[in-house]
Design a protein around this motif. Sequence first.
Motif, PDB file in Angstrom:
ATOM      1  N   GLU A   1     -14.761 -11.155  -0.799  1.00 52.18           N
ATOM      2  CA  GLU A   1     -14.115 -11.860  -1.910  1.00 52.18           C
ATOM      3  C   GLU A   1     -12.616 -11.569  -1.944  1.00 52.18           C
ATOM      4  O   GLU A   1     -11.808 -12.463  -2.218  1.00 52.18           O
ATOM      5  CB  GLU A   1     -14.786 -11.456  -3.225  1.00 52.18           C
ATOM      6  N   GLU A   2     -12.237 -10.345  -1.643  1.00 47.12           N
ATOM      7  CA  GLU A   2     -10.811 -10.007  -1.588  1.00 47.12           C
ATOM      8  C   GLU A   2     -10.117 -10.767  -0.461  1.00 47.12           C
ATOM      9  O   GLU A   2      -8.993 -11.277  -0.636  1.00 47.12           O
ATOM     10  CB  GLU A   2     -10.638  -8.500  -1.386  1.00 47.12           C
TER      11      GLU A   2
ATOM     12  N   ASN B   1      -9.658 -14.373  -1.430  1.00 50.38           N
ATOM     13  CA  ASN B   1      -8.588 -14.533  -2.433  1.00 50.38           C
ATOM     14  C   ASN B   1      -7.214 -14.596  -1.782  1.00 50.38           C
ATOM     15  O   ASN B   1      -6.275 -15.166  -2.346  1.00 50.38           O
ATOM     16  CB  ASN B   1      -8.636 -13.381  -3.440  1.00 50.38           C
ATOM     17  N   ARG B   2      -7.098 -14.021  -0.585  1.00 53.01           N
ATOM     18  CA  ARG B   2      -5.810 -14.047   0.121  1.00 53.01           C
ATOM     19  C   ARG B   2      -5.598 -15.362   0.875  1.00 53.01           C
ATOM     20  O   ARG B   2      -4.554 -15.549   1.511  1.00 53.01           O
ATOM     21  CB  ARG B   2      -5.726 -12.866   1.097  1.00 53.01           C
TER      22      ARG B   2
END
Length: 409
Positions: A372-373, A376-377
């Motif tokens: 998820e991180e 997000n990028r």
Amino acid sequence: MRVYLRTFSLCIVIGLLSLVYLFSKHDAESFSPVLKQVRAPLEPSVAKNLNRVKSKQLPTATTPHTPRDVAHKVNSAGQREMMQLAVVACGDRHGEAVNMLKTAAMLSSRALRFHIFAEEQLHTSIKTALDSWPAFIRAKFSYVIHPISFPHEKHEEWSQLFKPCASQRLFLPMILKEVDSLLYVDTDVLFLQPVELIWDMLTHFNSTQLVAMAPEHEEPRIAWYSRFSRHPYYGKTGINSGAMLMNLTRMRMIQFKNGMTSVGLHWDELLMPLLQKYKLNITWGDQDLINIIFHYNPEMVFTFPCHWNYHPDHCIYGSNCILAEEEGVLMLHGNRGVFHSNKQPAFKAVYDAFKHYIFGEDLIKSFLLPLEEALNRTTHTYCGKVSHFFARGLGMSARKIQRMLPAGG
């Protein structure tokens, strides 16, 4: 006197029926443990033995196949038939194939049988990779590694029709004669939700449908077939053969209408004449041939929803797969090499997350949250803007699996 005789006769009949009932019940109970044993999921030791079996050693069916409207029936023990999954890996595609199989084994809870078609030099590395997975994962599946096999006539032409070995999938009904139904996927496909969600679509086939595939595009304005094709194709935009759910029994039995003869031809009779007629007009090889076949037989196709074969064109031209927004993505198709380039980093992030995840580690901390991180990028990119579609269903599946993992795994 007659009344007594009738009464006596009636008592004898009732007594005999009672004895028949008791014996039949006893026999049924005595057979039920045997049935449960035969239908039980494969033990790891059995799966390990099956791993050594090559395709030429597989037993062929000794009884004739009959079409089934429900291709995965529930047996007397309440268990479903094993899901059959096929992939073709040649050249440098074996790493992709293993990663795809990893997603299937990781997310599914039902027994799987992998049919892996690969060049001889790749067999050892594929086997080593699959055998290295922990026992609780290997208990979910068995596998067979098949050699690449094409008809002797035009062997070289078939093998190089589009990408190396890609047209192998055309011959699966003839090679896997013992298999009733099969889910074929390209190596560049990732399961983001359990395989059984797709496999169960077999129960929705009507009496004429024998294959489920996704439309090549949702909109004619961006569809290659409707703009440039020089051959017949299915529907308005064509169909994508990167994922095909097939009732192989029906494919072997049915005669297909075609544009070459006035009579129908069986699948194995159809392929060579089609190649000869259209080989100068096809660009995407075997996928084009599949489109030609089902152009003439549209009633045989059950179309997948777009979120079951989600590829970059669903997001680089704006979000054009509504069901992905509502239900999340089930299968992510990284065609055009997007799993290995920075063209669409959201696709690459998902591929890398599966590739680097180590079985047994916490699925939430070591897989889902880092993914998820990473997604997000990517929100500055076309597909990154909708990358939460990728994580929606995957997140639910990962949390469910984490709760079911053995202690310490």
